[in-house]
Design a protein around this motif. Structure first.
Motif, PDB file in Angstrom:
ATOM      1  N   LEU A 110       0.851  -1.480  -0.196  1.00  0.00           N
ATOM      2  CA  LEU A 110       0.009   0.443  -0.263  1.00  0.00           C
ATOM      3  C   LEU A 110       1.041   1.685   0.110  1.00  0.00           C
ATOM      4  O   LEU A 110       2.013   1.243   0.815  1.00  0.00           O
ATOM      5  N   ARG A 111       0.647   2.321  -0.131  1.00  0.00           N
ATOM      6  CA  ARG A 111       0.769   3.399  -0.295  1.00  0.00           C
ATOM      7  C   ARG A 111       0.772   4.457   1.120  1.00  0.00           C
ATOM      8  O   ARG A 111      -0.280   3.772   1.450  1.00  0.00           O
ATOM      9  N   LYS A 112       1.974   4.945   1.396  1.00  0.00           N
ATOM     10  CA  LYS A 112       1.688   4.595   2.911  1.00  0.00           C
ATOM     11  C   LYS A 112       0.813   6.198   3.649  1.00  0.00           C
ATOM     12  O   LYS A 112       0.216   5.732   4.549  1.00  0.00           O
ATOM     13  N   ASN A 113       0.272   6.954   2.403  1.00  0.00           N
ATOM     14  CA  ASN A 113      -0.462   8.165   3.330  1.00  0.00           C
ATOM     15  C   ASN A 113      -1.812   6.492   3.224  1.00  0.00           C
ATOM     16  O   ASN A 113      -2.678   7.386   3.768  1.00  0.00           O
ATOM     17  N   ILE A 114      -2.080   5.447   2.721  1.00  0.00           N
ATOM     18  CA  ILE A 114      -3.374   5.047   2.120  1.00  0.00           C
ATOM     19  C   ILE A 114      -3.182   4.173   3.608  1.00  0.00           C
ATOM     20  O   ILE A 114      -4.153   4.146   4.631  1.00  0.00           O
ATOM     21  N   LYS A 115      -2.470   3.871   3.979  1.00  0.00           N
ATOM     22  CA  LYS A 115      -2.259   3.274   4.702  1.00  0.00           C
ATOM     23  C   LYS A 115      -2.033   3.529   5.963  1.00  0.00           C
ATOM     24  O   LYS A 115      -3.122   2.997   6.876  1.00  0.00           O
ATOM     25  N   ASN A 116      -1.939   5.039   6.391  1.00  0.00           N
ATOM     26  CA  ASN A 116      -1.903   5.263   7.204  1.00  0.00           C
ATOM     27  C   ASN A 116      -3.417   6.419   7.438  1.00  0.00           C
ATOM     28  O   ASN A 116      -3.100   6.985   8.384  1.00  0.00           O
ATOM     29  N   VAL A 136      -5.885   1.659  -7.520  1.00  0.00           N
ATOM     30  CA  VAL A 136      -4.759   2.636  -8.508  1.00  0.00           C
ATOM     31  C   VAL A 136      -3.978   3.093  -7.698  1.00  0.00           C
ATOM     32  O   VAL A 136      -3.131   3.274  -7.241  1.00  0.00           O
ATOM     33  N   ARG A 137      -5.239   3.522  -7.350  1.00  0.00           N
ATOM     34  CA  ARG A 137      -4.230   5.486  -5.651  1.00  0.00           C
ATOM     35  C   ARG A 137      -4.062   4.238  -4.781  1.00  0.00           C
ATOM     36  O   ARG A 137      -2.972   5.620  -3.783  1.00  0.00           O
ATOM     37  N   ALA A 138      -4.550   2.930  -4.403  1.00  0.00           N
ATOM     38  CA  ALA A 138      -4.261   2.600  -3.094  1.00  0.00           C
ATOM     39  C   ALA A 138      -2.736   2.204  -3.067  1.00  0.00           C
ATOM     40  O   ALA A 138      -2.346   1.740  -1.913  1.00  0.00           O
ATOM     41  N   PHE A 139      -2.699   1.554  -4.474  1.00  0.00           N
ATOM     42  CA  PHE A 139      -0.946   1.057  -4.345  1.00  0.00           C
ATOM     43  C   PHE A 139      -0.077   1.358  -5.165  1.00  0.00           C
ATOM     44  O   PHE A 139       1.283   1.444  -4.625  1.00  0.00           O
ATOM     45  N   PRO A 163       2.672   8.184  -7.416  1.00  0.00           N
ATOM     46  CA  PRO A 163       2.443   8.432  -8.258  1.00  0.00           C
ATOM     47  C   PRO A 163       3.672   9.026  -8.720  1.00  0.00           C
ATOM     48  O   PRO A 163       4.191   8.976  -7.961  1.00  0.00           O
ATOM     49  N   GLY A 164       4.122   8.780 -10.277  1.00  0.00           N
ATOM     50  CA  GLY A 164       5.910   9.490 -10.474  1.00  0.00           C
ATOM     51  C   GLY A 164       6.635   8.111 -10.068  1.00  0.00           C
ATOM     52  O   GLY A 164       7.477   8.648 -10.267  1.00  0.00           O
ATOM     53  N   THR A 165       6.179   7.302  -9.080  1.00  0.00           N
ATOM     54  CA  THR A 165       7.110   6.450  -8.458  1.00  0.00           C
ATOM     55  C   THR A 165       6.717   4.902  -8.749  1.00  0.00           C
ATOM     56  O   THR A 165       7.374   4.157  -9.659  1.00  0.00           O
ATOM     57  N   ASP A 166       5.668   4.639  -8.559  1.00  0.00           N
ATOM     58  CA  ASP A 166       4.799   2.629  -8.903  1.00  0.00           C
ATOM     59  C   ASP A 166       4.184   2.784 -10.342  1.00  0.00           C
ATOM     60  O   ASP A 166       4.702   3.911 -11.006  1.00  0.00           O
ATOM     61  N   ASN A 167       4.494   2.180 -10.947  1.00  0.00           N
ATOM     62  CA  ASN A 167       4.019   1.105 -12.097  1.00  0.00           C
ATOM     63  C   ASN A 167       3.113  -0.377 -11.630  1.00  0.00           C
ATOM     64  O   ASN A 167       3.292  -0.804 -10.869  1.00  0.00           O
ATOM     65  N   MET A 218       6.596 -10.655 -16.631  1.00  0.00           N
ATOM     66  CA  MET A 218       6.963 -10.542 -15.365  1.00  0.00           C
ATOM     67  C   MET A 218       8.640  -9.965 -15.792  1.00  0.00           C
ATOM     68  O   MET A 218       9.098  -9.269 -14.749  1.00  0.00           O
ATOM     69  N   GLN A 219       9.030  -9.961 -16.718  1.00  0.00           N
ATOM     70  CA  GLN A 219       9.768  -9.099 -16.835  1.00  0.00           C
ATOM     71  C   GLN A 219      10.046  -7.402 -16.937  1.00  0.00           C
ATOM     72  O   GLN A 219      10.984  -7.267 -17.173  1.00  0.00           O
ATOM     73  N   LYS A 220       8.437  -7.713 -17.407  1.00  0.00           N
ATOM     74  CA  LYS A 220       8.253  -5.905 -17.040  1.00  0.00           C
ATOM     75  C   LYS A 220       7.754  -5.119 -16.198  1.00  0.00           C
ATOM     76  O   LYS A 220       8.131  -4.506 -15.627  1.00  0.00           O
ATOM     77  N   THR A 221       8.262  -6.427 -14.773  1.00  0.00           N
ATOM     78  CA  THR A 221       7.800  -6.121 -13.832  1.00  0.00           C
ATOM     79  C   THR A 221       9.616  -5.715 -13.245  1.00  0.00           C
ATOM     80  O   THR A 221       9.953  -6.345 -13.431  1.00  0.00           O
ATOM     81  N   ASP A 222       9.331  -4.660 -11.938  1.00  0.00           N
ATOM     82  CA  ASP A 222      10.393  -4.494 -11.490  1.00  0.00           C
ATOM     83  C   ASP A 222      10.006  -3.706  -9.930  1.00  0.00           C
ATOM     84  O   ASP A 222       8.447  -4.555  -9.125  1.00  0.00           O
ATOM     85  N   HIS A 223      10.719  -3.849  -8.660  1.00  0.00           N
ATOM     86  CA  HIS A 223      10.215  -3.556  -7.554  1.00  0.00           C
ATOM     87  C   HIS A 223       9.224  -2.493  -6.975  1.00  0.00           C
ATOM     88  O   HIS A 223       8.098  -2.856  -6.665  1.00  0.00           O
TER      89      HIS A 223
END
Ligand code: PLP
Length: 348
Positions: A8-14, A84-87, A90-94, A133-138
């Motif tokens: 989860l995004r930190k702001n959503i978790k909190n 999308v918004r929960a996980f 913006p600008g970082t995850d994909n 799977m090859q398209k995924t990263d951290h």
């Protein structure tokens, strides 16, 4: 699966969610002076149940899942956007998704400034597990799959879907908007085995209620709790709740519609295969057919001139020359095939 709190995004978790009057008090009462509602104009004066308890109970029975594994949204589109918004930061995850597929996944990613990585389906319109799977990263939080897929109309092989669910540690969204038209049973019965799986279904297609805007997401209670926390408090209005509850009392109408559409799909498929300029009719597990022709734009425009509207998908990946045709009533489909015959004659 990676721990939900880490995904989860930190702001959503909190996040501490908005607490509505109807959240605070649940139960039977006769005098409601808690929500600044107008005491007149029943029943429209009252806010709807923010948790849709009654409707979820009914859906739980029909779908054979627990109510706490159901999220209801303003169409599936709301669920897509909330996931999308929960996980995704913006600008970082994909997000990684099959291509071609339903357009809303990319639109939601774009609105939220989340990178959207497309991976072409194989020539037989199956997901390429290794390439995905090859398209995924951290920073990949979500993989979007759609089966039966729009616009290719086929179901993906269950084995490939399972391989993705097992190989990916993030959230796998499987959009089953067309599952009722499919010969397969879908993944709802397997929901307990895959804690990272979110299944989307909708009242817009088989149930014939696109106008009331009601979509469903099924997932692990932890994921559902997050979506419920970040949605608009009263996302499902009382007219929608009432109409859905009424329609779900008797599911025989829906079953009749679905079998009629499937039967008409077979009829139309045969008709289209006998049309000389139709190069290919793709096998369909949905309520539409994808066909390939030499001059898709010209045929599309011709049908428009006959006041018949289909969908030009010829600019979509792997769909060169393709048009998408929704299955209508027998009479509507006949109008289409008759128009195709006149088109053929103008070409001779
Ligand atoms: C039609 C469709 C939907 C339905 O979306 P709603 O917002 O529920 O109307 C969802 N996914 C796919 C792939 C579709 O084609």
């Amino acid at each position: 699966m990676t721990d939900l709190n880490q995904l989860l995004r930190k702001n959503i978790k909190n996040l501490i969610p908005y607490s509505s009057a109807r959240n605070e008090y649940q139960g039977e009462a006769s005098v409601f002076l808690d929500a600044n509602e107008n005491p007149f104009n029943e029943p429209f004066n009252r806010y709807p149940d923010p948790l849709q308890v009654q409707l979820k109970k009914v859906i739980a029975r029909i779908k054979n899942v627990k109510p706490e594994m159901i999220f209801l949204g303003n169409g599936s589109d709301e669920a897509i956007d909330l996931i999308v918004r929960a996980f995704c930061e913006p600008g970082t995850d994909n997000i990684v998704a099959v291509d071609p597929t339903y357009g809303m996944y990319k639109v939601c990613a774009d609105i939220n400034n989340v990178e959207y990585r497309k991976v072409l389906l194989t020539p037989s319109f199956e997901p390429d597990v290794d390439a995905l799977m090859q398209k995924t990263d951290h920073h990949t939080k979500i993989i979007f799959l759609c089966s039966p897929n729009n616009p290719t109309s086929n179901s993906f092989s269950a084995e490939r879907i399972i391989n993705i669910l097992k190989a990916f540690d993030g959230i796998v969204v499987l959009d089953e908007a067309y599952i009722d038209f499919s010969s397969g049973k879908g993944f709802l019965p397997s929901l307990h085995e895959y804690h990272n799986l979110v299944i989307l279904q909708t009242f817009s297609k088989a149930w014939g209620m696109a106008g009331i805007r009601l979509g469903m997401a099924f997932a692990d209670p932890g994921i559902i709790a997050v979506l419920s926390k970040i949605k608009y408090p009263y996302n499902i209005n009382i007219l929608t709740l009432k109409t859905a509850l009424e329609s779900l009392k008797d599911t025989s109408g829906k079953e009749k519609w679905v079998s009629s559409i499937i039967q008409q799909r077979d009829v139309l498929e045969k008709e289209l295969k006998s049309v000389p300029f139709v190069l290919h009719v793709f096998p369909s597990d949905a309520n539409f057919l994808l066909i390939k022709v030499n001059r898709p734009r010209e045929l599309y425009q011709f049908l428009v001139s006959k006041r018949i509207i289909i969908r030009d998908r010829s600019s979509v990946s792997l769909c060169e020359g393709c048009l998408r045709i929704t299955i209508g009533t027998a009479a509507e489909n006949r109008k289409l095939t008759e128009a195709l015959k006149t088109y053929q004659e103008t070409k001779l």
